[in-house]
Design a protein around this motif. Sequence first.
Motif, PDB file in Angstrom:
ATOM      1  N   ARG A  19     -31.066 -13.941  24.254  1.00 49.69           N
ATOM      2  CA  ARG A  19     -30.428 -13.569  23.076  1.00 49.69           C
ATOM      3  C   ARG A  19     -31.615 -12.560  22.086  1.00 49.69           C
ATOM      4  O   ARG A  19     -31.042 -11.769  21.529  1.00 49.69           O
ATOM      5  CB  ARG A  19     -29.560 -14.596  22.269  1.00 49.69           C
ATOM      6  CG  ARG A  19     -28.636 -15.411  23.045  1.00 49.69           C
ATOM      7  CD  ARG A  19     -28.082 -16.371  22.177  1.00 49.69           C
ATOM      8  NE  ARG A  19     -27.206 -17.044  22.817  1.00 49.69           N
ATOM      9  CZ  ARG A  19     -26.483 -18.255  22.302  1.00 49.69           C
ATOM     10  NH1 ARG A  19     -26.762 -18.527  21.125  1.00 49.69           N
ATOM     11  NH2 ARG A  19     -25.410 -18.503  22.988  1.00 49.69           N
ATOM     12  N   THR A  20     -32.733 -13.099  22.058  1.00 51.19           N
ATOM     13  CA  THR A  20     -33.780 -12.628  21.199  1.00 51.19           C
ATOM     14  C   THR A  20     -34.637 -11.563  21.816  1.00 51.19           C
ATOM     15  O   THR A  20     -35.694 -11.119  21.342  1.00 51.19           O
ATOM     16  CB  THR A  20     -34.439 -13.712  20.633  1.00 51.19           C
ATOM     17  OG1 THR A  20     -35.132 -14.468  21.534  1.00 51.19           O
ATOM     18  CG2 THR A  20     -33.764 -14.757  19.758  1.00 51.19           C
TER      19      THR A  20
ATOM     20  N   PHE B 196     -35.251  -8.192  20.115  1.00 52.99           N
ATOM     21  CA  PHE B 196     -35.844  -8.519  18.776  1.00 52.99           C
ATOM     22  C   PHE B 196     -37.388  -8.487  18.957  1.00 52.99           C
ATOM     23  O   PHE B 196     -38.093  -7.756  18.115  1.00 52.99           O
ATOM     24  CB  PHE B 196     -35.209  -9.675  17.969  1.00 52.99           C
ATOM     25  CG  PHE B 196     -36.155 -10.010  16.819  1.00 52.99           C
ATOM     26  CD1 PHE B 196     -35.837  -9.389  15.512  1.00 52.99           C
ATOM     27  CD2 PHE B 196     -36.950 -11.300  16.904  1.00 52.99           C
ATOM     28  CE1 PHE B 196     -36.653  -9.839  14.426  1.00 52.99           C
ATOM     29  CE2 PHE B 196     -37.819 -11.661  15.853  1.00 52.99           C
ATOM     30  CZ  PHE B 196     -37.650 -10.939  14.565  1.00 52.99           C
TER      31      PHE B 196
ATOM     32  N   ARG C  44     -36.188 -14.802  28.021  1.00 54.88           N
ATOM     33  CA  ARG C  44     -35.189 -15.009  26.716  1.00 54.88           C
ATOM     34  C   ARG C  44     -34.116 -14.039  26.749  1.00 54.88           C
ATOM     35  O   ARG C  44     -34.232 -13.000  27.319  1.00 54.88           O
ATOM     36  CB  ARG C  44     -36.104 -14.802  25.166  1.00 54.88           C
ATOM     37  CG  ARG C  44     -36.844 -15.807  24.926  1.00 54.88           C
ATOM     38  CD  ARG C  44     -37.786 -15.372  23.621  1.00 54.88           C
ATOM     39  NE  ARG C  44     -38.688 -16.496  23.322  1.00 54.88           N
ATOM     40  CZ  ARG C  44     -38.466 -17.725  22.774  1.00 54.88           C
ATOM     41  NH1 ARG C  44     -37.263 -17.894  22.225  1.00 54.88           N
ATOM     42  NH2 ARG C  44     -39.477 -18.610  22.499  1.00 54.88           N
TER      43      ARG C  44
END
Length: 294
Positions: free
Chosen positions: A101-102, A105, A99
């Motif tokens: 973008r995430t 997180f 991944r």
Amino acid sequence: MFTKTYNKHLSLLAFVAPAFIVYFILLLVPTFGGFFYSFTDWNGLSKSYSFVGLDNFVEAFSSDPNFMHALWFTLKYVVFMVVMQNVIALALAVLIESRTRTKGFFRTIFFMPNMVSLIISAFMWTFMFSQVLPQLAEKTGMLFLNQEWIGNPQVSFFSIAIVSLWHGVGYMMIIYLAALQGVPQSLREAATIDGATPFQNLIHITLPMITHALTICLFLTLNSAFKVYEVVFGLTGGGPGRSTQVITMNIFEEAFSSNFRYGYASSKSVILFVMILLITFIQVFVMKKREVEA
């Protein structure tokens, strides 16, 4: 020239000496003391003791069912944790690494449990097992959640494993993520163009190139699993009965809780030390050999 070299060594010694003194007093002295007392019948309180030779070690393996049960339970826990913790951590690392973008997180979310003290985690999950999961089972119809997670000897092992995995997987995941950053993307793309599936890519390209991370993670999980104490103490206390007692708890009980057989407990500590030393030595030797071959 000699004076200059002597002064250089003396200055280095001055920097190292304080740390070595602390290390010697707090670690080496107790370690060698434990080896010494393992051959005695010292109770940890009196000034007198007698040498008993190898009697403590013979007793541990021949006439101490509590120790043997704790040994087998610990070995079962070690095997389960080494396999599951590394498999789950590697799977999470591979998924998160793909991944863009995430990534930050999910990396933070999965690492957060490791920031909580293990004994606090055990107390938190005690509430989860006794209060939250039964109510969740009642409201959702997932009756398998309504178990005697702590009071049933058949299930309590899995409650300990769940908390240990929840707490420790994130740390191993970070190590695997760091290793995956070093795998050239061009190799994966070339293998994909040649028709390799994602699983083949993982087995034949990714894993051989992160063998050094596997060595570190296996070493860490082996050591922590053999020395497990807090999570068992916080969840079950070694119970019900002694069904979930691990070696470290058995040693503590022998030395301080009831028997005050410090010499006998020291012999069990030596047995645990030798086990960890031999197994981790074999693991590191085998994995380092694979690193060279890779």
